[in-house]
Design a protein around this motif. Structure first.
Motif, mmCIF file in Angstrom:
data_model
loop_
_atom_site.group_PDB
_atom_site.id
_atom_site.type_symbol
_atom_site.label_atom_id
_atom_site.label_comp_id
_atom_site.label_asym_id
_atom_site.label_seq_id
_atom_site.Cartn_x
_atom_site.Cartn_y
_atom_site.Cartn_z
ATOM 1 N N LEU A 364 0.833 -1.202 0.000
ATOM 2 C CA LEU A 364 0.000 0.000 0.000
ATOM 3 C C LEU A 364 0.870 1.255 0.000
ATOM 4 O O LEU A 364 1.729 1.443 0.872
ATOM 5 N N HIS A 365 0.655 2.085 -1.001
ATOM 6 C CA HIS A 365 1.343 3.368 -1.144
ATOM 7 C C HIS A 365 0.982 4.270 0.025
ATOM 8 O O HIS A 365 -0.193 4.539 0.267
ATOM 9 N N ALA A 366 1.989 4.734 0.761
ATOM 10 C CA ALA A 366 1.736 5.620 1.903
ATOM 11 C C ALA A 366 2.972 6.477 2.141
ATOM 12 O O ALA A 366 4.048 5.953 2.419
ATOM 13 N N THR A 367 2.799 7.775 2.047
ATOM 14 C CA THR A 367 3.914 8.711 2.183
ATOM 15 C C THR A 367 4.039 9.249 3.596
ATOM 16 O O THR A 367 5.131 9.272 4.173
ATOM 17 N N TYR A 368 2.923 9.671 4.176
ATOM 18 C CA TYR A 368 2.944 10.442 5.414
ATOM 19 C C TYR A 368 2.491 9.614 6.611
ATOM 20 O O TYR A 368 1.571 8.797 6.507
ATOM 21 N N GLY A 369 3.113 9.883 7.762
ATOM 22 C CA GLY A 369 2.742 9.179 8.980
ATOM 23 C C GLY A 369 1.284 9.344 9.340
ATOM 24 O O GLY A 369 0.640 8.414 9.849
ATOM 25 N N GLU A 370 0.724 10.509 9.070
ATOM 26 C CA GLU A 370 -0.683 10.754 9.391
ATOM 27 C C GLU A 370 -1.603 9.804 8.630
ATOM 28 O O GLU A 370 -2.623 9.345 9.163
ATOM 29 N N SER A 371 -1.257 9.495 7.395
ATOM 30 C CA SER A 371 -2.050 8.548 6.602
ATOM 31 C C SER A 371 -1.806 7.118 7.060
ATOM 32 O O SER A 371 -2.739 6.304 7.161
ATOM 33 N N ILE A 372 -0.555 6.797 7.349
ATOM 34 C CA ILE A 372 -0.199 5.451 7.796
ATOM 35 C C ILE A 372 -0.927 5.097 9.083
ATOM 36 O O ILE A 372 -1.399 3.956 9.262
ATOM 37 N N ASP A 373 -1.074 6.052 9.991
ATOM 38 C CA ASP A 373 -1.784 5.810 11.244
ATOM 39 C C ASP A 373 -3.211 5.340 10.976
ATOM 40 O O ASP A 373 -3.683 4.353 11.578
ATOM 41 N N ARG A 374 -3.898 5.996 10.058
ATOM 42 C CA ARG A 374 -5.287 5.632 9.740
ATOM 43 C C ARG A 374 -5.347 4.267 9.046
ATOM 44 O O ARG A 374 -6.260 3.467 9.296
ATOM 45 N N MET A 375 -4.404 3.990 8.178
ATOM 46 C CA MET A 375 -4.384 2.693 7.489
ATOM 47 C C MET A 375 -4.136 1.562 8.487
ATOM 48 O O MET A 375 -4.777 0.497 8.410
ATOM 49 N N LEU A 376 -3.227 1.789 9.428
ATOM 50 C CA LEU A 376 -2.942 0.763 10.437
ATOM 51 C C LEU A 376 -4.159 0.492 11.316
ATOM 52 O O LEU A 376 -4.378 -0.646 11.761
ATOM 53 N N ASN A 377 -4.964 1.510 11.577
ATOM 54 C CA ASN A 377 -6.205 1.286 12.343
ATOM 55 C C ASN A 377 -7.082 0.248 11.646
ATOM 56 O O ASN A 377 -7.678 -0.627 12.294
ATOM 57 N N VAL A 378 -7.174 0.336 10.330
ATOM 58 C CA VAL A 378 -7.971 -0.622 9.559
ATOM 59 C C VAL A 378 -7.343 -2.016 9.636
ATOM 60 O O VAL A 378 -8.031 -3.020 9.867
ATOM 61 N N PHE A 379 -6.025 -2.088 9.445
ATOM 62 C CA PHE A 379 -5.341 -3.387 9.464
ATOM 63 C C PHE A 379 -5.542 -4.076 10.813
ATOM 64 O O PHE A 379 -5.814 -5.284 10.879
ATOM 65 N N GLU A 380 -5.384 -3.322 11.885
ATOM 66 C CA GLU A 380 -5.507 -3.900 13.223
ATOM 67 C C GLU A 380 -6.940 -4.359 13.493
ATOM 68 O O GLU A 380 -7.150 -5.404 14.144
#
Length: 587
Positions: A364-380
């Protein structure tokens, strides 16, 4: 009876001995096994595309040489495992390579503009002159971009389109005329610049999206099916010339499955694909991403190899790098960070559930930590009731990922594919956000935490595909223009940097146990280098190239004194292709 048994025993021994004789031996070299720092051998024996053994030249010859063994005298040169780019858009570039004038490696803007003018003179009516990525102004002695007036003066009578990173593009007057762009032309999230009279100036800017740039690019012509196969063959030859033997293809915008895979598939089925290619599938249509993946899961499966002659030669690997349009974490460092749409989580969750349930690896393309935080919420959230349980997944890019987010990636068994985008965009990042106080992306921290890390370029629409430029970045922390972007004490050592480009990237396609090291049983993918990477000054590393590239035990590229051993390929078509006049990377 006893004589017959003895004869059979001798035949068995001779057959076994013959089976152990090498198809190929590379000898008299400085062979970096990459099994551990500082381990070098003199010779390496290969059979059936696998490494039989490494050792001294004398020992390898004595045990594995026969009258039919092909020999390559490395003449003291350094030999390394084949390089593996964990994030390249190789399949898509193959469809376009023969149409593109490349400014990769050009030292002055003056020369770049001369090339543009020369190429326009040989380009037939109706065809475009295109420069698509791989450059920025900081590589030029003049330290500036061309102006639209300079482009119009150089080429007044043929349509020209030039892209600059992901943030800007140049369209000359003839191009505006051919496309019919006017004051009413618009693309969501982008700007078509107008002059005081309301006419397009020829400058396109990405804001929230690069739609103006890439929708325009799509209007600038395509190669025929025959030309696409030829173009793909030439692009793979080009990256072989730098020692690339594998890529993990990240797919891309306007790269539709399976229509845009026919050229590379044709090479694979003909046994002509010279780079092991593991490819991911990229959702294309906003709102239909889940349906795309449901359809593809019914059509194909991970690790489906379609190369006629080579293990893992051309295989579908999984999903990504784009999984949903609302999760496109667009990195345009000419503009402030975008904020992902509020529906991102609800769009992403069913796709992740589908992929995990069907055991499809994903990126998954992800540049910024702010976006990665939200994506990780979904994964978890998904992991709680549909466990990842060792499924391979990873983020691409992750320039501003935080320590907390790295710990969450580690807990979910993920990895990260990093690219040297900051080599081209460091000055822009610095202007927008200031000088970073730590390494971006934080590679050393990722490695210290035991997170798998693969190295790549994201070539060719931003960066060049030359891996030695990327290694120069890892070793110095500098941009292409020489700015010290990373703190000097956070650069990588040579062994670690090269490992990211070999076995590190192999993890991204689940091949870390079969390639990336020159040891017994591994794939016989290797490179004889023009210069010794291990003793060269870091500033000299970016000038290294391949003298011989070997894939699956076969020579696929050779240069210099070995040039006679280079397999021939057809001339680039169409005949006016810039590749026939300039090559690609300007060395």
């Amino acid at each position: 009876m006893k004589k017959l048994l003895t004869l059979l025993f001798l035949v068995t021994l001779l057959t076994a001995a013959a089976q152990q004789k090498a198809d190929l031996i590379v000898y008299n070299g400085k062979i970096a096994t990459m099994a551990r720092p500082g381990e070098f051998k003199q010779a390496i024996a290969v059979k059936n595309g696998l490494i039989l053994a490494t050792g001294s030249t004398q020992a390898i010859f004595k045990t594995y040489k026969s009258n039919s063994t092909k020999l390559v005298n490395a003449a003291g040169k350094t030999v390394i495992p084949g390089l593996n780019d964990s994030h390249m858009h190789a399949i898509r570039e193959g469809l376009n390579f023969n149409m593109e004038l490349r400014w990769d490696g050009v030292k002055t803007l003056k020369r770049a503009m001369e090339m543009l003018k020369e190429q326009a003179a040989r380009t037939p009516p109706g065809a475009w002159v295109k420069v698509v990525g791989g450059w920025n102004e900081f590589q030029f002695a003049e330290k500036r971009q061309p102006t639209i007036d300079e482009i119009n003066a150089a080429v007044p009578d043929k349509p020209v389109f030039i892209t600059y990173l992901y943030g800007k593009a140049f369209l000359n007057k003839k191009g505006i005329e051919v496309l019919g762009y006017d004051k009413n032309t618009s693309y969501p999230g982008s700007i078509v610049e107008l002059d005081k009279d309301g006419n397009p100036t020829g400058l396109l800017y990405a804001k929230e999206t690069p739609m103006a740039i890439y929708r325009t690019l799509a209007l600038t012509g395509k190669l025929t099916p025959e030309e696409r196969v030829n173009s793909s063959e030439h692009f793979y030859r080009e990256i072989n010339s730098f020692g690339i033997t594998s890529v993990v293809d990240a797919a891309g915008g306007s790269q539709n499955y399976d229509a845009d895979y026919h050229a590379s598939l044709a090479l694979a089925k003909a046994g002509k694909l010279t780079v092991r290619t593991a490819y991911y599938l990229f959702a294309q249509q906003k709102g239909k991403e889940l349906a795309d993946y449901e359809k593809w899961i019914g059509q194909t499966y991970p690790n489906k190899n379609e190369h006629i002659l080579m293990a893992n030669g051309y295989a579908m690997e999984g999903a990504g790098e784009n999984l949903i349009a609302s999760g496109a974490d667009f990195e345009n460092f000419l503009e402030p960070r975008i904020i992902l749409a509020p529906e991102m989580e609800s769009d992403l969750e069913p796709v992740i559930r589908l992929l995990v349930k069907n055991r499809w690896p994903f990126r998954l393309h992800a540049t910024y930590g702010e976006s990665i935080d939200r994506m990780l919420n979904v994964f978890e959230k998904v992991n709680k009731d549909t466990p990842f349980n060792g499924l391979r997944w990873f983020f691409d890019h992750a320039e501003t990922i935080t320590d907390t987010e790295l710990a969450r990636v580690k807990a979910l068994g993920g990895g990260i594919a990093v690219q040297f985008r900051m080599y081209y965009q460091g000055e822009l990042y610095n202007k927008m956000y200031g000088q970073p106080k730590t390494q971006l992306p934080p590679i050393k921290k990722m490695l210290a935490m035991g997170i798998p890390v693969g190295m790549g370029t994201d070539a060719p629409r931003i960066s060049t595909y030359n891996p030695w430029m990327a290694l120069h970045w890892l070793l110095t922390g500098k941009t292409i223009g020489g700015m010290q972007f990373w703190p000097k004490d956070e650069v990588l050592d040579k062994f670690t940097a090269l490992k990211l480009y070999t076995s590190g990237s192999a993890w991204c396609s689940g091949e870390q146990d079969v390639k990336g090291k020159l040891v017994k049983g591994m794939y016989a993918d290797m490179v004889i280098l023009s210069d010794d990477y291990f003793s060269a000054a870091p500033e000299k590393v970016k000038h290294i190239s391949s003298l011989i590239t070997i894939v699956n035990g076969n020579i696929v590229y050779a240069a210099g004194k070995y040039a006679a051993r280079c397999p021939p390929i057809p001339r680039a078509i169409p005949d006016w292709s810039p590749i026939n006049y300039y090559g690609a990377y300007q060395r």
